[in-house]
Scaffold this active site. Structure first.
Site: not given
Ligand code: 6XA
Ligand code: ZN
Length: 343
Positions: A160, A196, A198, A285
């Site tokens: 991110h 991932d 996200h 995840d």
């Molecule tokens: C909101 C969720 C953050 C996701 C982090 C993550 N705070 N990114 O696993 O791949």
């Molecule tokens: Zn993630």
């Protein structure tokens, strides 16, 4: 497969985070890496080695100097101003405001260089993520020396983090730093595959206008899933990068079959790009038991990911990203890596 292990990861240890505005115990915790390390050892994946220092040069190929300078000293500055514990941003330059001027105020700079309140900046964050960058660069050295694959075991994660911002628990983008280092050490084209849950918005930010680094990301649809404001299918790259960005958003709750169909599509696009090396942003995840995500992969599905990736027959760097079902992430990560090795 060798593992480059970031022993400094535990310096990044947050008490709390803000999850959709609510203060909760941090999901992104040191035990995550401990469990993955235990699984790597248990499965005899291969040698576990420490990173070699690489300096700031390769980091500055991907992140801006003002951002890196800020990150390095931010927590000390926060403490000097009377702050206690972990630092969080609270104000951001939204549409119509100026983000081209760096304010003097610390809270303002926290907002300028971030995009959410869910990423505690702790006393040890810089040291941990900086060592993660060294792990990624050490892994690149090993690929250049002829290793077929390497695993970068680090946290906090990275995908991110953009050119000049942190968020989503990420501060330096280790996968992007590795991809750039591969380019700079002779690969004409590099692909990044982000599996991932996200969207890898930071990696997309860094490479969006470039045709030499292809990004494919399979993720929860940003209409409902974090990071919400990027990751749609119509984001295909710009300028020289047009066509070199592939987003495959899937609805939360999508069946495993849809996820693997998306993976096959991403892999065929990567193959068509004819890269010289592959970087995998390896988040697990996507697991059915993950506490903050909504795909349905089972532990038995993970080796299949590695097997399919191995069919590309590319030098491959796996970089650890998300995955918060602490008891299972070790088996799930090791499953991917073992699947790759067996194929
Ligand atoms: C909101 C969720 C953050 C996701 C982090 C993550 N705070 N990114 O696993 O791949
Ligand atoms: Zn993630």
């Amino acid at each position: 497969m060798k593992t480059i292990y970031n022993a400094a990861h535990s310096l990044h240890r947050a008490a709390h985070e803000f999850f959709r505005g609510e203060k909760v115990p941090a999901f992104e915790k040191p035990e995550r890496a401990d469990w993955v390390l235990a699984a790597v050892q248990r499965t005899n994946l291969g040698e576990i080695i420490a990173p070699a220092p690489h300096g700031d040069g390769p980091i500055l190929r991907v992140h801006s100097k003002p951002y890196v300078d800020f990150l390095r000293s931010a927590h000390a500055e926060y403490l000097a101003l009377g702050g206690t514990g972990d630092a969080f941003p609270a104000a951001w330059p939204i549409r119509g405001m100026r983000s081209d001027v760096e304010p003097k105020n610390f809270a303002a700079r926290m907002g300028l260089y971030s995009f959410d309140s869910g990423s505690p900046l702790t006393a040890g964050t810089w040291a941990a993520t900086r060592a993660g960058a060294d792990c990624a660069l050490t892994a690149v050295d090993l690929l250049n020396a002829g290793e077929r694959s390497v695993f970068v075991l680090t946290r906090p994660p990275g995908h991110h983090a953009g050119r000049d911002f942190f968020g989503g628990y990420c501060f330096l983008n280790h996968a992007a730093i590795a991809a750039q280092a591969l380019r700079d050490s002779g690969c004409a084209r590099v692909a990044v595959l982000d599996v991932d849950y996200h969207h890898g918005n930071g990696t997309q930010d860094i490479f969006y206008d470039r045709g030499d680094v292809f990004l494919a990301s399979i993720h929860g649809d940003p209409m409902t899933e974090y990071p919400f404001f990027l990751g749609h299918a119509d984001e295909t790259g710009s300028g020289d990068g047009l066509g070199a960005n592939l987003n495959i958003p899937l609805a939360a709750g999508s069946p495993v079959e849809s996820w693997f169909a998306a993976l096959d599509h991403a892999l065929s696009r990567i193959e068509a790009f004819r890269p010289d090396a592959l970087v995998v942003s390896l988040g697990v995840d996507t697991f059915e038991g993950d506490p903050i995500s909504h795909f349905k992969l089972k532990t038995s599905d993970y080796p299949g990911i590695g097997e399919r990736i191995a069919q590309l027959k590319l030098p491959t760097l796996f970089a650890m990203e998300g995955g918060y079902a602490v008891a299972e992430i070790g088996d799930n990560v090791a499953g991917v890596l073992q699947g790759f090795e067996r194929a």
